[in-house]
Design an enzyme around this catalytic site. Structure first.
Site, short mmCIF file in Angstrom:
data_model
loop_
_atom_site.label_atom_id
_atom_site.label_comp_id
_atom_site.label_asym_id
_atom_site.label_seq_id
_atom_site.Cartn_x
_atom_site.Cartn_y
_atom_site.Cartn_z
N ARG A 33 0.84 -1.20 0.00
CA ARG A 33 0.00 0.00 0.00
C ARG A 33 0.87 1.24 0.00
O ARG A 33 0.64 2.19 -0.75
CB ARG A 33 -0.89 0.05 1.25
N ASN B 2 -0.32 8.69 6.40
CA ASN B 2 0.24 7.36 6.46
C ASN B 2 0.83 6.69 5.24
O ASN B 2 1.56 5.73 5.36
CB ASN B 2 -0.81 6.42 7.05
N TYR B 3 0.47 7.11 4.10
CA TYR B 3 0.93 6.37 2.94
C TYR B 3 1.89 7.08 2.01
O TYR B 3 2.48 6.46 1.14
CB TYR B 3 -0.27 5.92 2.10
N LEU B 4 1.95 8.34 2.11
CA LEU B 4 2.78 9.05 1.15
C LEU B 4 4.09 9.51 1.77
O LEU B 4 4.11 10.21 2.77
CB LEU B 4 2.01 10.25 0.62
#
Length: 932
Positions: free
Chosen positions: A727, A890-892
């Site tokens: 992810r 959270n993801y980048l």
DNA sequence: TCGAAGACTTGGTTAAAAAAAT
DNA sequence: ATTTTTTTAACCAAGTCTTCGA
């Protein structure tokens, strides 16, 4: 508009029924929990919510661009159809859908599968100024390494990317990224910090731009200094003070000073002190500590963003990268090179390397424990039972009040919630209490008392509120900080959770249960050996235990009263270097995946037809996780909401639709429904059909594997690889690719719009799906229902701001007004040119006759205004349902964003808010040419 | 090998603060 | 100066994944 790709839509509607709640689901799921043994529950889910095709807003164009579905379908490798070229995808699709629309059918909701339309995306979508350049890609291609041709890329690339066209355009993303990245990037590993102490890492040189540049940007914003301060928190007077307090008080003494300064090791010692130097952002973090020092914030902050002179700035940066890094490494501490020039450099602070000692997370740890909620204050308002007022003890009243206050939430009407509440309340009431039947209870008097209280609070003057706030802050101040290895760090959640009724999500079997009050005797404290034991704030009581475990990062924990085997931890805040370090490690790991992804994909593709069922299941599961961003799916207990993730998908969560589409419908994390139809590779389709064969609805689709097996396999492919890394990897690499392809020159505002769009694209891939769903639905189909209705369907009410519609209307009115002004101006211009009088204005007064040039100037100004207004409108429409702020978290990889800001001279403060800036201090000194 | 613990990340919801509109 | 709207931060539930222990 919408980009949706109709193609697949077809699916149908079975769902219609479903609509009502997302929850539908589970039917099957629950039912059978086939797997007796362990799996009983299944768990996890990922949720990718249903996504609708991308919503595209108004502009059709986007469609492509955004790519609605990310995952939707993945095409086989070869196919990358038209990526860019074609273009126009078909907007139509929407139309189709819409037609249906009357009822809310899920079908609509479903994401269309996107076909390859990506092509269209092209520019259209792009906001005015920014269109992406298609061509670029090619350029990028320079490196050849991995890539293949573009087209091909898609294929190989991450499914996700490829997948739907639209959303993530695979192409862009992938390839480019890969290639470039690789070469340049490198640093990652190194940096990786693993070894180095965070602190040290942080600092690096920030300053790229720094120097003089600063000036300019600012205009938009405030002077760096100003900004900074905010960031630092110093802005807050209180905080500042507090910090001092800290120092002084407790610890201050010893530890504080030390660590930072001295420890910093060699090199850096400078850092701390470094004020002069400029600390960079990194410094910021620590700043808190330092705050005291006054280091000029400005200096610290400088970071780069502000550089003004573009050219200069750029050049600076560019060069630096490589060298910089090296330098950094070599001299951790120093890094002055740049600084000198620019000022911005950061010094490095070295702490003890966190990661170093096996599992050792810190050397010294001091803090003041936790703060408890105040004892219950009885209000004395009597509820009614069978119409009569009832006397309750304070304890009984407290629980009754918890329930009464929730009257206007959905929980108040849920049988499970009521049952659990009533059961627990009766325990408090005692065996022989007169209250025996919930139906006879009338909590209204208490509810009304609550409303009055709320109103009273609202009526307080600003002064009173301020006083109250200050008192509270004063009380909490000592708990807000901890000293870790001599550095003062903010504590995240130092307040013990107050008693209340458990608000589990979805159909949580325990919702409504009483979450009892936590006492000191429930709490275990963790501090360094020799550190003073925090004083227990409640006289006469004491902590359950005091530990000295430096292999963990928690400061305290207690057992969750709802689920005693779970724990509630008190950790440091996100801005702490401990958190920053692990965050950075997370991104470095996913960055590392870049170097393995191709092989991993080939590997699982090969296994689609492996004779061993287990291998085949692992392959397909990995494919789904990669392409659809599904979560791993751990097992769950029966006493939790019934949700699933990849490994726990049930047979009935998946429907095979010939020739090669798979429809997913399940409740993922937080019981958010994931409803999506995806075109998959033939072998995957066949494999899934095979896995379903002979099984009953509630049984596990992947019966031979679970998350530990899957992750064990992934680890064989790359050290440290687990399902969730996909992810992060797919989200970050996509953002990196889009930003590199789409950003064009333009105003800062335009560039920010590009960023936000890219951000949204990526997000929709992994997050905020439910919201996206709603927005897509509305935008795309021109939903005939009210937002509320849609919200009901989606089970998430607050998706779109209730006032969005009126706001849009207002904006339109303003634009219209500006446009009519423009008409008038133009008419005036004509007259002026011909030497005619301008006549009268709307109020009947004669207009002043201006020179044509003057009018021309006004026209230009007005034009700019209209343009900006329209852009604002577009952005607003586009982003109305997406909480970009939260998702960025959270993801980048923040370095992608920081580097982009540096390259395009967009102040980082325009993209990251205060808390994000604090959290990502470690990323501020990234090289402008950084590639994920 | 496996389930239970344990530790930590992720992410939706909600309250509070800040900004904009009135 | 208020009120309304938007943004940010707090809160805390719900995942993931690692480690422990038999």
């Amino acid at each position: 508009m919408a980009v949706v790709n109709p193609t697949n839509l077809a699916i149908d509607d079975d769902d219609d029924d479903t609509p009502i709640s997302f929850k539908r689901t589970s039917n099957s799921t629950k039912t059978a929990r086939p797997t007796p043994s362990k799996h009983e529950g299944s768990s996890g889910g990922n949720g990718a919510p249903v996504r609708i095709p991308k919503p595209v807003s108004p502009n059709p164009q986007k469609n492509g661009a955004t790519g609605a579905s990310r995952p939707l379908h993945m095409k086989p490798p070869s196919s990358s159809p038209n990526h860019r070229p074609s273009g126009s995808g078909q907007p139509n699709s929407l139309a189709q859908h819409s037609s249906k629309a009357n009822s809310i059918d899920m079908s609509k909701l479903k994401r269309p599968l996107v076909k390859d339309e990506r092509s269209d995306d092209s520019d259209d979508e792009v906001p005015i100024g920014l269109r992406r350049k298609v061509e670029e890609k090619k350029l990028k291609g320079v490196d050849t390494r991995v890539q293949k041709t573009d087209d091909s890329d898609d294929d190989d690339k991450p499914l996700g990317l490829k997948i739907n066209s639209s959303r993530m355009s695979s192409n862009r993303v992938n390839k480019p990224v890969l290639q470039r990245t690789v070469p340049k990037v490198e640093q990652p590993d190194e940096d990786s910090d693993d070894d180095k102490p965070l602190a040290s890492r942080l600092p690096s040189n920030a300053g790229p731009k720094s120097g003089g540049d600063v000036s300019e940007d600012s205009e938009d914003e405030k002077p760096l200094a100003a900004r900074f301060s905010k960031v630092a928190g110093s802005g807050n007077p209180k905080i500042a003070s507090s910090s001092k307090g800290l120092t002084s008080d407790t610890n201050g003494q010893q530890s504080l000073g030390k660590r930072p300064l001295d420890n910093s090791n060699q090199t850096s010692s400078a850092l701390k002190k470094a004020k002069p130097s400029n600390v960079s952002a990194s410094a910021i973090v620590r700043r808190e500590i330092k705050t005291d020092d006054n280091t000029p914030l400005a200096q610290r902050l400088k970071m780069g963003e502000s550089s003004k002179g573009k050219s200069s700035a750029k050049s600076v940066f560019k060069k630096s990268p490589a060298s910089v890094k090296k330098d950094i490494k070599k001299m951790k501490g120093k890094g002055k090179l740049k600084k000198n020039m620019k000022n911005s450099q950061f010094s490095k602070i070295m702490k003890v390397p966190p990661g170093s000692g096996g599992g050792k997370k810190w050397t010294t740890l001091e803090h003041n424990g936790v703060i408890f909620p105040p004892p219950y204050k009885p209000h004395g308002v009597k509820m009614l039972y069978n119409g009569k007022p009832i006397d309750l003890t304070p304890e009984q009243e407290e629980v009754a009040t918890m329930f009464a206050v929730m009257k206007d939430t959905d929980y108040a009407a849920k049988p499970t919630f009521i049952d659990n509440f009533f059961t627990d309340w009766r325990k408090v009431l005692g065996k022989n209490h007169i209250i025996k039947n919930f139906e006879l209870c009338d909590f209204t008097p208490i509810y009304e008392w609550h409303l009055r209280e709320k109103e009273r609070k609202k009526q307080m003057t600003t002064e009173e509120k301020k006083t109250l706030r200050e008192d509270k802050l004063k009380q909490e101040e000592k708990y807000m900080w901890a000293v870790v290895d001599g550095v003062k760090e903010k504590v995240g959640n130092f307040r013990v959770e107050p008693p209340g009724l458990f608000r589990g999500r979805g159909e949580h079997p325990k919702m409504g249960k009483l979450k009892r009050r936590i006492l000191p005797s429930d709490i275990t404290i963790n501090i360094g050996k020799g550190a003073p034991v925090p004083e227990c704030p409640i006289p006469g009581e004491s902590w359950k235990e005091v530990k000295h475990d430096n292999t963990v990062t928690w400061l305290a924990f207690w057992n969750d009263p709802i689920n005693p085997k779970d724990f509630k931890y008190v950790f440091l805040a996100a801005s702490s270097s401990l958190k920053g370090q692990s965050d950075k490690e997370k991104y470095e790991k996913s960055r590392k995946l870049k170097g393995h992804i191709q092989r991993i994909r080939e590997n699982y593709t090969k296994d689609f037809k492996n004779k061993d069922v287990t291998r085949r299941q692992i392959a397909v599961a990995t494919y789904l996780i990669d392409k659809l961003a599904l979560r791993a799916g751990n097992e769950k207990d029966d006493d939790e909401a019934d949700t699933v993730g990849c490994c726990t998908l049930k047979v009935d969560n998946v429907t095979c639709m010939p020739p090669n589409q798979i429809q997913f419908d399940f409740l993922g994390k937080d019981s958010i429904r994931y409803f999506n139809t995806v075109e998959v590779e033939e072998l995957v389709y066949k494999a899934i059909e095979g896995f379903r064969a002979g099984k009953k609805p509630g049984q596990d689709l992947f019966d031979k594997i679970d998350t530990s097996r899957l992750n064990a396999h992934l680890k064989d492919l790359m050290p440290g690889l687990t399902a969730k890394v996909f992810r992060t990897y797919n989200a970050s690499i996509t953002l990196d690719g889009i930003l590199h392809e789409e950003t064009e020159d333009g105003t800062v505002l335009e560039k920010i719009a590009v960023y936000q769009r890219a951000n949204k694209e990526v997000l929709s891939f992994t997050i905020g799906e439910n919201q996206l769903l709603v927005s897509s639905f509305i935008l795309t189909l021109g939903c005939p229902f009210s937002y509320t209705q849609v919200a009901i369907i989606c089970n998430h009410q607050r998706s779109v701001s209730k006032s969005h519609e009126s706001q849009m209307t207002r904006m339109n009115e303003k634009i219209d007004e500006l446009k009519s002004q423009m008409e008038e101006l133009k008419a005036d211009l004509n007259k002026a040119k011909k030497g005619k009088p301008l006549g009268y204005d709307s109020e009947g007064k004669p207009k002043r006759n201006l020179a044509p040039e003057a009018i021309q100037k006004k026209v230009a100004t007005l034009e700019g205004k209209i343009e900006k207004m329209e852009m604002d409108k577009r952005i607003k429409e586009d982003l109305k349902t997406v909480a970009l702020g939260t998702s960025k978290i959270n993801y980048l990889d923040p370095r992608i964003t920081v580097a982009w800001c540096k390259r395009h001279e967009v102040p980082i403060e325009k993209i990251f808010n205060k808390s994000l800036l604090a959290k990502f201090v470690w990323a501020m000194d990234v090289d402008p040419e950084f590639r994920f």
